[in-house]
Design a protein around this motif. Structure first.
Motif, PDB file in Angstrom:
ATOM      1  N   UNK A  18       0.832  -1.210   0.000  1.00 42.57           N
ATOM      2  CA  UNK A  18       0.000   0.000   0.000  1.00 42.57           C
ATOM      3  C   UNK A  18       0.866   1.260   0.000  1.00 42.57           C
ATOM      4  N   UNK A  19       1.888   1.245   0.832  1.00 41.59           N
ATOM      5  CA  UNK A  19       2.789   2.397   0.903  1.00 41.59           C
ATOM      6  C   UNK A  19       3.488   2.607  -0.440  1.00 41.59           C
ATOM      7  N   UNK A  20       3.878   1.509  -1.089  1.00 42.98           N
ATOM      8  CA  UNK A  20       4.538   1.594  -2.397  1.00 42.98           C
ATOM      9  C   UNK A  20       3.585   2.207  -3.422  1.00 42.98           C
ATOM     10  N   UNK A  21       2.317   1.775  -3.381  1.00 43.63           N
ATOM     11  CA  UNK A  21       1.322   2.297  -4.317  1.00 43.63           C
ATOM     12  C   UNK A  21       1.130   3.801  -4.116  1.00 43.63           C
ATOM     13  N   UNK A  22       1.032   4.217  -2.841  1.00 41.38           N
ATOM     14  CA  UNK A  22       0.878   5.656  -2.535  1.00 41.38           C
ATOM     15  C   UNK A  22       2.073   6.450  -3.059  1.00 41.38           C
ATOM     16  N   UNK A  23       3.282   5.905  -2.863  1.00 44.44           N
ATOM     17  CA  UNK A  23       4.481   6.601  -3.327  1.00 44.44           C
ATOM     18  C   UNK A  23       4.482   6.747  -4.853  1.00 44.44           C
ATOM     19  N   UNK A  24       4.072   5.692  -5.549  1.00 40.89           N
ATOM     20  CA  UNK A  24       4.032   5.746  -7.015  1.00 40.89           C
ATOM     21  C   UNK A  24       3.017   6.782  -7.493  1.00 40.89           C
ATOM     22  N   UNK A  25       1.862   6.842  -6.838  1.00 37.76           N
ATOM     23  CA  UNK A  25       0.851   7.849  -7.195  1.00 37.76           C
ATOM     24  C   UNK A  25       1.392   9.257  -6.959  1.00 37.76           C
ATOM     25  N   UNK A  26       2.047   9.432  -5.834  1.00 38.12           N
ATOM     26  CA  UNK A  26       2.618  10.742  -5.506  1.00 38.12           C
ATOM     27  C   UNK A  26       3.659  11.150  -6.553  1.00 38.12           C
ATOM     28  N   UNK A  27       4.499  10.181  -6.942  1.00 38.41           N
ATOM     29  CA  UNK A  27       5.514  10.452  -7.966  1.00 38.41           C
ATOM     30  C   UNK A  27       4.861  10.867  -9.285  1.00 38.41           C
TER      31      UNK A  27
END
Length: 134
Positions: free
Chosen positions: A89-98
């Motif tokens: 989930x954290x990885x997904x959030x980071x990718x969206x933010x990027x």
């Protein structure tokens, strides 16, 4: 009595029967003869790599903290599944933010290009107006 066979030995002989004969000067101190042959008989092998890196000479504060961290990472299979889910989930959030940051940056670059084009066009227009007057 029969004397020594070699006439040279007769000259070196000591006068006293209890005293050992004087040693001759040593001419050769070292040789590598046959050593490479002996080394290659069983093959020259690479050194074995240690399974665990030695902690000797390391910062003891770091080593102690590392041990505590390793103990803290131990968990049950259920906890492991939960941790993996949270990590994804954290990885997904980071990718969206990027992705949003990249889109914003591209938009800013486009706006900067447009502003530069307008500035260049205004400069050219002023230059043309000045030439018409002259």
């Amino acid at each position: 009595s029969i004397g020594p066979r070699c006439p040279r030995q007769r000259q070196i002989r000591s006068t006293s029967p209890f005293e050992p004969p004087p040693a001759m000067a040593k001419s050769k101190n070292h040789t590598g003869h046959n050593q490479s042959y002996k080394n290659h008989r069983n093959g020259i092998k690479r050194t074995r790599r240690p399974k665990k890196m030695s902690m000797a000479g390391m910062n003891c504060k770091f080593v102690r903290n590392q041990a505590y961290a390793k103990r803290g990472m131990k968990c049950t299979p259920e906890e492991k599944v939960q941790r993996l889910a949270a990590q994804k989930e954290a990885q997904k959030r980071m990718e969206e933010k990027k992705a949003t940051e990249k889109a914003n940056r591209l938009k800013e670059l486009e706006e900067m290009k447009e502003a530069e084009k307008l500035k260049a066009a205004n400069k050219q227009a002023k230059k043309d107006a000045a030439q018409k007057k002259a």
